[in-house]
Structure formats: C-alpha cells, structure tokens
Design a protein around this motif. Structure first.
Motif, mmCIF file in Angstrom:
data_model
loop_
_atom_site.group_PDB
_atom_site.id
_atom_site.type_symbol
_atom_site.label_atom_id
_atom_site.label_comp_id
_atom_site.label_asym_id
_atom_site.label_seq_id
_atom_site.Cartn_x
_atom_site.Cartn_y
_atom_site.Cartn_z
ATOM 1 N N ILE A 101 0.866 -1.181 0.000
ATOM 2 C CA ILE A 101 0.000 0.000 0.000
ATOM 3 C C ILE A 101 0.902 1.230 0.000
ATOM 4 C CG2 ILE A 101 -1.817 1.277 1.176
ATOM 5 C CD1 ILE A 101 -2.661 -1.320 2.529
ATOM 6 N N THR A 102 0.784 2.041 -1.032
ATOM 7 C CA THR A 102 1.569 3.262 -1.099
ATOM 8 C C THR A 102 0.713 4.451 -0.677
ATOM 9 O OG1 THR A 102 1.006 3.595 -3.427
ATOM 10 C CG2 THR A 102 2.997 2.312 -2.937
ATOM 11 N N GLU A 103 1.341 5.591 -0.564
ATOM 12 C CA GLU A 103 0.656 6.807 -0.120
ATOM 13 C C GLU A 103 0.552 7.797 -1.277
ATOM 14 O OE1 GLU A 103 -1.124 9.849 1.661
ATOM 15 O OE2 GLU A 103 -0.666 8.080 2.861
ATOM 16 N N SER A 104 -0.678 8.195 -1.592
ATOM 17 C CA SER A 104 -0.911 9.277 -2.565
ATOM 18 C C SER A 104 -0.246 9.019 -3.909
ATOM 19 C CB SER A 104 -0.400 10.617 -2.002
ATOM 20 O OG SER A 104 -0.949 10.892 -0.742
ATOM 21 N N LEU A 105 -0.236 7.763 -4.355
ATOM 22 C CA LEU A 105 0.431 7.431 -5.615
ATOM 23 C C LEU A 105 -0.545 7.588 -6.778
ATOM 24 C CD1 LEU A 105 3.072 6.461 -6.878
ATOM 25 C CD2 LEU A 105 2.220 4.115 -6.672
ATOM 26 N N ARG A 106 -0.238 8.514 -7.652
ATOM 27 C CA ARG A 106 -1.083 8.762 -8.819
ATOM 28 C C ARG A 106 -0.916 7.671 -9.873
ATOM 29 N NH1 ARG A 106 -2.459 14.332 -10.059
ATOM 30 N NH2 ARG A 106 -2.031 13.832 -12.243
#
Length: 297
Positions: free
Chosen positions: A81-86
C-alpha cells in the motif's frame, strides 16, 4: 438568546478562506493543492454527516479471535500500500505523459496484471487503509468496521501461514496500532517502533520497511509461507525525502512529488531484489495499490 448576525458568519468564513489561501500559496510555491484538498475533504465530511456516515476514530475491534489454520498455503502474498500514488506516476499505464516511476517493474512486464479503471474509496489514509484491509466501503460506517476481521486474520484462519504488517506510517496517530492489533499477526512494525527520523508529519524513512521485512523473512523457515502488508508513506505531502537521498532538492510542488516517488521506487526495487535473492519471487503474488491518488492537476 440573539441569533448570530449573518455578517459575523461571513466574516469568519472570509477569515478562514484567507488563511487557507495564504498558507497554500506560501507553502507550495504557487500551488493551491492544499486548498483544493481541504475544500474537498470538508464537502465530503458535511455530506457524510448529513447521510449519517460519520467515520469515528479507529479503536480496538470487537471481534472473536480466530484459530490458526492448518492448510498449506499454495503461495506467499505481499500487499503493498503506497501513499498518494497517482496512476500517471506508473509507466505500466500508457498515460501519454512522463511517468516518474515503474522501472522496478520492468523485469516483470510480461507477468503484470493491471486495472484499466481503478478508483479510490476515500481521500484520507485513516479511512482508506482500514477499508482496504477489511473489504468494507467507508459508507458502511464505523460500528460495522470495528466488528470486521482483517485480511490477515481471515488468511491465517485458513492457512498455516506467518503474517506481518510493516509500515513507515505513524500507527500511534489515528490509533492504527489498536485497530490492527491481532493474535493472528506475527509482526506489527510502524514508525514509532522502528525508530529513525521523521520524513514528514506522518511517516519515517520508507527504507525502514525493507529492512524490517528482511528481518521478518529471516525468522521464517525455508518452507514457511507468509502474507505481509507493506505500507509505504514517504510520498505524503509535503513530499519530503531523507537527507541521504542523492538527488537535487526540489521546491516546486510537482517536482517534489516526482522526487518522492523516485525514492519510493528505489525502496520498491530494494524489496524486489531482497525477494529475488532469497528465491521468494517465484512463489509470491505481489499486489501494488495506493490508499488514494493526489490532486496535482
């Protein structure tokens, strides 16, 4: 009691708007992204309140402990799970732009499955991550959320498998620590337990995840299967990276974001190499997602 004059309410709203605009323009080199995010989050909060879908602070879940399973798992699994990945930050999607990430996937291009249409279920990590780990939409509400088993509890109840949740995110703030705690979990590590300097207000250095995951693998027998959640948070606003990251420091918002994504990529690549060196890639399914995207235009 006299009603509050309408001009007073207007004055307060004007003051708040001016403060938000001033902070946004000052902190992001001309970008109003924080303002847009603030207004959007406010709108969602108001609508949720009107519809009775308030999201309460995370707490200890009221669930029955599940016994460990005895079935042999067919493979390992890792949920990243990444953070704020477009979406357009990944080169595996044909975006017609200049992707900033994706090189770590190049060796596995023929084995990748992508989603043509992927949508976030929330724009806030404290809402999105619990939703991902339970399978519940945020609109199901906090009472139901806190009576659900998490994905690693369900897997461990069926298979003889070791489990871990490793994150650079703060799990004390937001009370993630209490929400995620489980007898089915063999390792729970987060920013406050792994130590190291803070990179932003919510996260430490993402490289700590790779190091801790390596320790987790060291504890496994050669034939033991595992399920791990790796929660990377270094791409959170304001997109800072550790001082040791050998790239020029950026000040423009989108350039800072691209730099943070490249550092994420560096750590994802380290994860792939650790798995490859241990001979674990052949029997492991890896799922890469994000808690939500990022509003950068």
């Amino acid at each position: 009691r006299q009603p509050t004059p309408s001009w007073s309410i207007q004055l307060v709203l004007f003051g708040l708007t001016f403060t938000i605009l001033n902070k946004a323009a000052t902190s992001t080199a001309g970008s109003l992204t924080p303002l847009i995010e603030t207004l959007f989050a406010t709108k969602e909060s108001v609508l949720s309140h009107l519809h009775g879908h308030n999201v309460a602070r995370l707490a200890t879940r009221n669930v029955e402990s599940l016994l460990r399973g005895r079935q042999t798992a067919p493979l390992n699994a890792v949920l990243i799970i990444t953070e704020s990945l477009r979406r357009d930050a990944l080169s595996i999607y044909d975006n017609g732009g200049q992707p900033t990430s994706g090189r770590f996937m190049a060796d596995f291009e023929g084995e990748l499955f992508t989603f043509a249409q992927a949508f976030t279920n929330a724009t806030i990590t404290d809402v999105s991550v619990p939703s991902l780990l339970t399978g519940l939409h945020p609109r199901h509400g906090a009472p139901r959320l806190h009576t659900q088993h998490l994905i690693y509890e369900r897997i461990a109840a069926y298979y003889d498998i070791r489990t871990a949740v490793i994150s650079s995110h703060s799990y004390v703030s937001g009370n993630f620590r209490a929400f995620l705690a489980s007898k089915s979990l063999d390792m729970l590590a987060y920013r406050e337990t792994v130590g190291g300097p803070k990179v932003n207000e919510t996260a430490g250095d993402d490289s700590s995840i790779v190091t801790k995951f390596d320790h987790f693998l060291n504890q496994l027998g050669s034939n033991e299967k595992f399920f791990a959640v790796l929660h990377f948070s270094g791409t959170h606003f304001p997109y800072n990276t550790p001082d040791a990251f050998a790239e020029p420091v950026e000040t423009e918002l989108r350039a800072k974001y691209a730099r943070a994504v490249r550092y994420l990529e560096l750590n994802l690549d380290a994860f792939w190499r650790r798995m490859r060196d241990r001979g674990r890639l052949e029997d492991t399914a890896v799922f890469l997602t994000s808690d939500h995207g990022e509003n950068l235009g």
